[in-house]
Design a protein around this motif. Structure first.
Motif, PDB file in Angstrom:
ATOM      1  N   ALA A  11      79.159 111.482  46.977  1.00  0.00           N
ATOM      2  CA  ALA A  11      80.230 112.335  47.498  1.00  0.00           C
ATOM      3  C   ALA A  11      81.551 111.592  47.525  1.00  0.00           C
ATOM      4  O   ALA A  11      82.600 112.140  47.173  1.00  0.00           O
ATOM      5  N   LEU A  12      81.538 110.305  47.922  1.00  0.00           N
ATOM      6  CA  LEU A  12      82.753 109.505  47.965  1.00  0.00           C
ATOM      7  C   LEU A  12      83.310 109.309  46.566  1.00  0.00           C
ATOM      8  O   LEU A  12      84.522 109.449  46.338  1.00  0.00           O
ATOM      9  N   ARG A  13      82.437 108.984  45.626  1.00  0.00           N
ATOM     10  CA  ARG A  13      82.887 108.795  44.243  1.00  0.00           C
ATOM     11  C   ARG A  13      83.548 110.066  43.717  1.00  0.00           C
ATOM     12  O   ARG A  13      84.590 110.022  43.075  1.00  0.00           O
ATOM     13  N   ASP A  14      82.955 111.231  43.999  1.00  0.00           N
ATOM     14  CA  ASP A  14      83.513 112.500  43.537  1.00  0.00           C
ATOM     15  C   ASP A  14      84.868 112.778  44.182  1.00  0.00           C
ATOM     16  O   ASP A  14      85.791 113.283  43.534  1.00  0.00           O
ATOM     17  N   GLN A  15      84.998 112.450  45.468  1.00  0.00           N
ATOM     18  CA  GLN A  15      86.276 112.655  46.159  1.00  0.00           C
ATOM     19  C   GLN A  15      87.360 111.760  45.565  1.00  0.00           C
ATOM     20  O   GLN A  15      88.497 112.203  45.369  1.00  0.00           O
ATOM     21  N   VAL A  16      87.011 110.516  45.288  1.00  0.00           N
ATOM     22  CA  VAL A  16      87.966 109.587  44.686  1.00  0.00           C
ATOM     23  C   VAL A  16      88.357 110.072  43.294  1.00  0.00           C
ATOM     24  O   VAL A  16      89.535 110.070  42.922  1.00  0.00           O
ATOM     25  N   HIS A  17      87.363 110.485  42.522  1.00  0.00           N
ATOM     26  CA  HIS A  17      87.619 111.012  41.177  1.00  0.00           C
ATOM     27  C   HIS A  17      88.585 112.191  41.240  1.00  0.00           C
ATOM     28  O   HIS A  17      89.567 112.261  40.485  1.00  0.00           O
ATOM     29  N   ASP A  18      88.333 113.132  42.134  1.00  0.00           N
ATOM     30  CA  ASP A  18      89.173 114.330  42.237  1.00  0.00           C
ATOM     31  C   ASP A  18      90.593 113.981  42.660  1.00  0.00           C
ATOM     32  O   ASP A  18      91.553 114.602  42.191  1.00  0.00           O
ATOM     33  N   ARG A  19      90.729 112.996  43.539  1.00  0.00           N
ATOM     34  CA  ARG A  19      92.067 112.596  43.995  1.00  0.00           C
ATOM     35  C   ARG A  19      92.861 111.967  42.854  1.00  0.00           C
ATOM     36  O   ARG A  19      94.040 112.292  42.636  1.00  0.00           O
ATOM     37  N   ILE A  20      92.239 111.059  42.117  1.00  0.00           N
ATOM     38  CA  ILE A  20      92.935 110.406  41.002  1.00  0.00           C
ATOM     39  C   ILE A  20      93.247 111.426  39.910  1.00  0.00           C
ATOM     40  O   ILE A  20      94.345 111.426  39.339  1.00  0.00           O
ATOM     41  N   LEU A  21      92.305 112.323  39.639  1.00  0.00           N
ATOM     42  CA  LEU A  21      92.522 113.369  38.638  1.00  0.00           C
ATOM     43  C   LEU A  21      93.710 114.243  39.028  1.00  0.00           C
ATOM     44  O   LEU A  21      94.562 114.570  38.192  1.00  0.00           O
ATOM     45  N   ALA A  22      93.782 114.630  40.304  1.00  0.00           N
ATOM     46  CA  ALA A  22      94.888 115.463  40.774  1.00  0.00           C
ATOM     47  C   ALA A  22      96.221 114.751  40.564  1.00  0.00           C
ATOM     48  O   ALA A  22      97.211 115.372  40.143  1.00  0.00           O
ATOM     49  N   ASP A  23      96.258 113.447  40.837  1.00  0.00           N
ATOM     50  CA  ASP A  23      97.491 112.685  40.645  1.00  0.00           C
ATOM     51  C   ASP A  23      97.879 112.619  39.167  1.00  0.00           C
ATOM     52  O   ASP A  23      99.059 112.713  38.814  1.00  0.00           O
ATOM     53  N   LEU A  24      96.883 112.471  38.306  1.00  0.00           N
ATOM     54  CA  LEU A  24      97.152 112.414  36.871  1.00  0.00           C
ATOM     55  C   LEU A  24      97.713 113.749  36.370  1.00  0.00           C
ATOM     56  O   LEU A  24      98.693 113.781  35.621  1.00  0.00           O
ATOM     57  N   LEU A  25      97.099 114.845  36.791  1.00  0.00           N
ATOM     58  CA  LEU A  25      97.523 116.156  36.320  1.00  0.00           C
ATOM     59  C   LEU A  25      98.863 116.570  36.914  1.00  0.00           C
ATOM     60  O   LEU A  25      99.605 117.348  36.316  1.00  0.00           O
ATOM     61  N   ALA A  26      99.157 116.056  38.104  1.00  0.00           N
ATOM     62  CA  ALA A  26     100.429 116.388  38.747  1.00  0.00           C
ATOM     63  C   ALA A  26     101.575 115.528  38.227  1.00  0.00           C
ATOM     64  O   ALA A  26     102.735 115.765  38.567  1.00  0.00           O
ATOM     65  N   GLY A  27     101.262 114.539  37.391  1.00  0.00           N
ATOM     66  CA  GLY A  27     102.304 113.671  36.871  1.00  0.00           C
ATOM     67  C   GLY A  27     102.777 112.619  37.849  1.00  0.00           C
ATOM     68  O   GLY A  27     103.860 112.050  37.700  1.00  0.00           O
ATOM     69  N   ALA A  28     101.955 112.347  38.880  1.00  0.00           N
ATOM     70  CA  ALA A  28     102.333 111.341  39.873  1.00  0.00           C
ATOM     71  C   ALA A  28     102.337 109.938  39.270  1.00  0.00           C
ATOM     72  O   ALA A  28     102.994 109.036  39.782  1.00  0.00           O
ATOM     73  N   VAL A  29     101.587 109.757  38.196  1.00  0.00           N
ATOM     74  CA  VAL A  29     101.605 108.500  37.439  1.00  0.00           C
ATOM     75  C   VAL A  29     101.934 108.848  35.994  1.00  0.00           C
ATOM     76  O   VAL A  29     101.491 109.876  35.471  1.00  0.00           O
ATOM     77  N   GLN A  30     102.713 108.006  35.346  1.00  0.00           N
ATOM     78  CA  GLN A  30     103.246 108.314  34.032  1.00  0.00           C
ATOM     79  C   GLN A  30     102.396 107.714  32.909  1.00  0.00           C
ATOM     80  O   GLN A  30     101.686 106.731  33.113  1.00  0.00           O
ATOM     81  N   PRO A  31     102.464 108.308  31.700  1.00  0.00           N
ATOM     82  CA  PRO A  31     101.745 107.744  30.551  1.00  0.00           C
ATOM     83  C   PRO A  31     102.076 106.269  30.356  1.00  0.00           C
ATOM     84  O   PRO A  31     103.236 105.870  30.429  1.00  0.00           O
ATOM     85  N   GLY A  32     101.046 105.475  30.144  1.00  0.00           N
ATOM     86  CA  GLY A  32     101.224 104.044  29.956  1.00  0.00           C
ATOM     87  C   GLY A  32     101.202 103.241  31.242  1.00  0.00           C
ATOM     88  O   GLY A  32     101.088 102.012  31.206  1.00  0.00           O
ATOM     89  N   GLU A  33     101.316 103.908  32.391  1.00  0.00           N
ATOM     90  CA  GLU A  33     101.347 103.188  33.665  1.00  0.00           C
ATOM     91  C   GLU A  33      99.974 102.593  33.975  1.00  0.00           C
ATOM     92  O   GLU A  33      98.942 103.224  33.768  1.00  0.00           O
ATOM     93  N   ARG A  34      99.981 101.362  34.495  1.00  0.00           N
ATOM     94  CA  ARG A  34      98.731 100.672  34.810  1.00  0.00           C
ATOM     95  C   ARG A  34      98.098 101.266  36.059  1.00  0.00           C
ATOM     96  O   ARG A  34      98.787 101.608  37.024  1.00  0.00           O
TER      97      ARG A  34
END
Length: 229
Positions: A11-34
């Motif tokens: 459950a924790l892994r899925d929550q972390v995955h969903d949070r990072i995915l949401a940030d990626l799709l929202a553009g909170a982190v940019q292409p190429g960013e580490r």
């Protein structure tokens, strides 16, 4: 004896995955960013393990890339060759889904009409916001969610779990593509008209017309996405 299944860890892994995915799709982190595992672990107040597991999952979607000895980065935008392959895959899956769903039009139509109404309202919000300046992120996200929900109705009524799973595997890339493709009111109004044509086709007596309408829509999105590349 098999190893006990750790529900809490999963459950924790899925929550972390969903949070990072949401940030990626929202553009909170940019292409190429580490994407630093240690930094993400501190920000999300978890150990590095679920972060690492989530990034491995996201690498499979193509949203992040991993370089040996350098770690993970946000993937660069899709190039023309990748876009062409993505649209070919969507075309094959969604044409087939429309064909499989056509015999179930009586059950499908009420849901598809409702999804189209939500998409239409979201389209109007984008057009209105654009006329008064920039389109807020939440307006954009609602539009793409409504767009995806329309397609999900057809995929559901296709009744083929493997088609749905294959389409779902493209989900993150398709969502990211939608974000990159939104350039102004003409994009959303053209997509809305294409969705209306699909809805009308499912209301008719010829199953092949729904397939043709879906193909025209995917080709329309392809043309708009490649216009400035």
């Amino acid at each position: 004896m098999s190893r006990p299944f750790d529900v809490q860890r999963t459950a924790l892994r899925d929550q972390v995955h969903d949070r990072i995915l949401a940030d990626l799709l929202a553009g909170a982190v940019q292409p190429g960013e580490r994407l630093s595992i240690d930094t993400l672990a501190r920000e999300l107040a978890v150990s590095p393990t679920p972060i690492r597991e989530a990034l491995v999952q996201l690498e499979r979607t193509g949203l992040v890339t991993r370089e040996a000895l350098k770690g993970y980065r946000v993937a660069p935008p899709l190039d023309r060759e990748q876009l062409a392959e993505l649209f070919d895959a969507r075309l094959m899956l969604e044409e087939r889904a429309a064909l499989l769903a056509a015999p179930h039009a009586a059950e499908l139509l009420p849901e598809l009409r409702a999804a189209h109404e939500v998409h239409e309202a979201a389209c109007h919000d984008v057009v209105h916001a654009h006329a008064h300046g920039d389109v807020p992120l939440e307006v954009t996200q609602r539009y793409f969610e409504a767009d995806g929900a329309f397609h999900a109705v057809i995929l559901h009524h296709a009744g083929n779990r493997y088609v749905r799973e294959m389409y779902a595997s493209l989900g993150a890339l398709t969502h990211r593509l939608r974000q990159a493709a939104l350039r102004g009111p003409s994009d959303v109004t053209e997509a809305l008209a294409e969705h209306r044509a699909i809805l009308d086709a499912f209301s008719g007596a010829d199953p092949s017309s729904a397939v043709q309408a879906m193909a025209r829509h995917i080709e329309g999105v392809r043309a708009r996405s490649l216009a400035d590349r």
